[in-house]
Design a protein around this motif. Sequence first.
Motif, PDB file in Angstrom:
ATOM      1  N   ASN B  13      35.794  41.277  -3.140  1.00  0.00           N
ATOM      2  CA  ASN B  13      36.104  42.706  -3.272  1.00  0.00           C
ATOM      3  C   ASN B  13      37.593  42.994  -3.204  1.00  0.00           C
ATOM      4  O   ASN B  13      38.045  43.735  -2.344  1.00  0.00           O
ATOM      5  N   LYS B  15      41.235  44.517  -3.525  1.00  0.00           N
ATOM      6  CA  LYS B  15      41.783  45.882  -3.653  1.00  0.00           C
ATOM      7  C   LYS B  15      40.787  46.964  -3.286  1.00  0.00           C
ATOM      8  O   LYS B  15      40.784  48.028  -3.888  1.00  0.00           O
ATOM      9  N   THR B  16      39.889  46.703  -2.374  1.00  0.00           N
ATOM     10  CA  THR B  16      39.017  47.742  -1.837  1.00  0.00           C
ATOM     11  C   THR B  16      39.086  47.634  -0.320  1.00  0.00           C
ATOM     12  O   THR B  16      39.601  46.654   0.196  1.00  0.00           O
ATOM     13  N   PRO B  17      38.522  48.638   0.366  1.00  0.00           N
ATOM     14  CA  PRO B  17      38.545  48.545   1.830  1.00  0.00           C
ATOM     15  C   PRO B  17      37.721  47.363   2.354  1.00  0.00           C
ATOM     16  O   PRO B  17      37.878  46.960   3.497  1.00  0.00           O
ATOM     17  N   LEU B  18      36.826  46.828   1.513  1.00  0.00           N
ATOM     18  CA  LEU B  18      35.981  45.722   1.970  1.00  0.00           C
ATOM     19  C   LEU B  18      36.596  44.368   1.595  1.00  0.00           C
ATOM     20  O   LEU B  18      35.910  43.352   1.590  1.00  0.00           O
ATOM     21  N   GLN B  51      30.290  27.059  -4.195  1.00  0.00           N
ATOM     22  CA  GLN B  51      29.944  27.784  -5.414  1.00  0.00           C
ATOM     23  C   GLN B  51      30.986  27.596  -6.504  1.00  0.00           C
ATOM     24  O   GLN B  51      30.699  27.763  -7.680  1.00  0.00           O
ATOM     25  N   ASN B  54      30.345  24.641  -8.745  1.00  0.00           N
ATOM     26  CA  ASN B  54      29.312  24.889  -9.748  1.00  0.00           C
ATOM     27  C   ASN B  54      29.687  26.003 -10.718  1.00  0.00           C
ATOM     28  O   ASN B  54      28.853  26.467 -11.472  1.00  0.00           O
ATOM     29  N   LEU B  56      30.040  29.042 -10.241  1.00  0.00           N
ATOM     30  CA  LEU B  56      29.412  30.342 -10.014  1.00  0.00           C
ATOM     31  C   LEU B  56      30.478  31.348  -9.642  1.00  0.00           C
ATOM     32  O   LEU B  56      30.325  32.545  -9.835  1.00  0.00           O
ATOM     33  N   LEU B  57      31.566  30.848  -9.075  1.00  0.00           N
ATOM     34  CA  LEU B  57      32.723  31.680  -8.776  1.00  0.00           C
ATOM     35  C   LEU B  57      33.932  31.004  -9.399  1.00  0.00           C
ATOM     36  O   LEU B  57      33.965  29.786  -9.528  1.00  0.00           O
ATOM     37  N   TYR B  83      30.060  26.954 -17.942  1.00  0.00           N
ATOM     38  CA  TYR B  83      28.759  26.905 -17.267  1.00  0.00           C
ATOM     39  C   TYR B  83      28.039  25.573 -17.483  1.00  0.00           C
ATOM     40  O   TYR B  83      27.113  25.227 -16.776  1.00  0.00           O
ATOM     41  N   LEU B  91      23.212  22.160  -7.422  1.00  0.00           N
ATOM     42  CA  LEU B  91      23.531  22.900  -6.203  1.00  0.00           C
ATOM     43  C   LEU B  91      22.228  23.369  -5.570  1.00  0.00           C
ATOM     44  O   LEU B  91      21.462  24.115  -6.176  1.00  0.00           O
ATOM     45  N   PHE B  93      20.872  25.610  -2.786  1.00  0.00           N
ATOM     46  CA  PHE B  93      21.297  26.649  -1.865  1.00  0.00           C
ATOM     47  C   PHE B  93      20.547  26.541  -0.541  1.00  0.00           C
ATOM     48  O   PHE B  93      19.533  25.851  -0.441  1.00  0.00           O
TER      49      PHE B  93
END
Lengths: 288, 286
Positions: B13, B15-18, B51, B54, B56-57, B83, B91, B93
């Motif tokens: 996230n 540039k957000t508060p989170l 991740q 793989n 995914l990120l 991909y 992977l 999980f």
Amino acid sequence: MKFSLGRYVPYDSLIHRIDPRAKLLAILFLMICIFFPYQSWAMTFAVDGAIFLLLVVLLYMTRTKIVDILRSLKSLWFMIIFLLLIYCLIPTTEPTFPLAFEVAAWNWRVYWDSFLQAAKILLRLMMMIELTMVLTSSTKPLDLTFALEWYMTPLKVIHFPAHEIAMIISIAIRFIPTLLEDTSRIMKSQESRGVSFSHGRISKRVVSLTSLIIPLFVSAFMRSDELANAMECRGYDPRGNRTRYRLLKAKWYDWVFLLFCAAVFGVLLWFSIDPRFNALLLFPAEVH
Amino acid sequence: MPITFSNVFYTYNPKTPLENAALNGVDLTIEDGSFTAIVGRTGSGKSTMVQMINALLSPSQGEVVVNEFINAADKKKRTKKLYKVRGQVGLVFQFPEYQLFADTVEKDVAFAPKNFGLKEEEALEEAHKALREVGLDESFDKRSPFELSGGEKRRVAIAGILAFHPNILVVDEPTAGLDPRGAFQMMELFEKVHKAGTTVILVTHDMNIVLRYADRVLVVDNGKIVRSSDPETLFFEDIEKYSLETPLLYSFVKGLSKRGFPLDPGKIHDVDSLAAEIAAKKGDKR
């Protein structure tokens, strides 16, 4: 997780601190104001413009980003076309403004009024979206349900299940992020198994979707089962008399905000009803 | 080809508060055919790293190279059709049993091989092999995955990954929630897969498992690799500061040294070698 529109953003603004009950009612007042009818075009746009300015101030106070606001308008383009089309098709019987264009063969005349009508509706729709954004981005969903329950409490006299409804709403809201997390987790694990959710043939995508939906349902049912058990273990009884950990207490600024919005409501209601005001600055053509 | 992370950063996230920085400059290399354990407290960035292997990120900064695939922050540097790396990296999980969806066990296991281009019959054949490998016999093939027990479901899910023969296997907490016997069988399975030549990367909180199976440990703390060594060296140090627990075997060895019976930790890997060391020492004294 994506940052979605109108989602609660934990800032500490004045609007954030206002009691949810006061905020809910105040926003409701403003929302009704948006839809008051006026006789003259000048008055309509003057008042809508004033409310719009107030909204800008409110949005600024909740620290909503301009980007977010623009993004909320992006979905409106379809509405713009649709509204324009509708208003162009509806014949204007008493036009105020000159003819925009005409198709003589079909006896079809479109006056500038149609465009103004569409603009009015759009402006009002937009203001409604922004107003909801002010409410939801500054109030925790659970606080909102508390407020709802508080307003529904008098209905308990006629055996209206106010508490149950509030509980259902708050559980549903509480589990939105959880389910989103589940969704992204399952999506990721299926993607690791070679699924692509964004490309491929339709038939393949249907399979990809089932590989997401079935596990999601399974985990949602399991969660609800566990939640029900956990609640029962703690002796939850919807009809029980309960105290509350979070006590809502109205402070002075709650009253100020509520009274301010109520005053705006009152004044605009008066403007809308009193012919001296709602027909202010009539164009000559508007006098019939 | 090995897996390399060079100066990898990742922020959730942004540039957000989170906003939450998960990785703060990770550099590492995982050799082919190794059995690497990644350990560290909850929220230290282990899952984020896994991740990225793989695809995914993608990193916010830096790059991750897996086999011939480059997963870089800079989109121009990124391998096209990144991909496809997922066909080489399996992977698993945490709690993989939640990803089951098909109506029979064999179809669920054949799902990934089919996605990676095998024909229906070939995929089913691979599925049956993988199911036997994880210790589920023919009677399971046609059953619904939803009527199995927790441990069996997990095996089905893992078979679903093994069925496409990834040359890198990443497993996140495979023993969580299993009984000791189930956990042991699970780890023996990964050991077997490793022996067959697969690079295994294991994320876990169980240091006994790390000591027993891994040949290398990476300690992650606050989005950085703070230690990288073989398990024997690491566990003889003070690892409590990373919220890690000393394996039972080593707390025993440490206790013995404290009471004036020092042993060479480099030689101790399991109960047998410990017993041999103690016997040898006693022999010396006699």
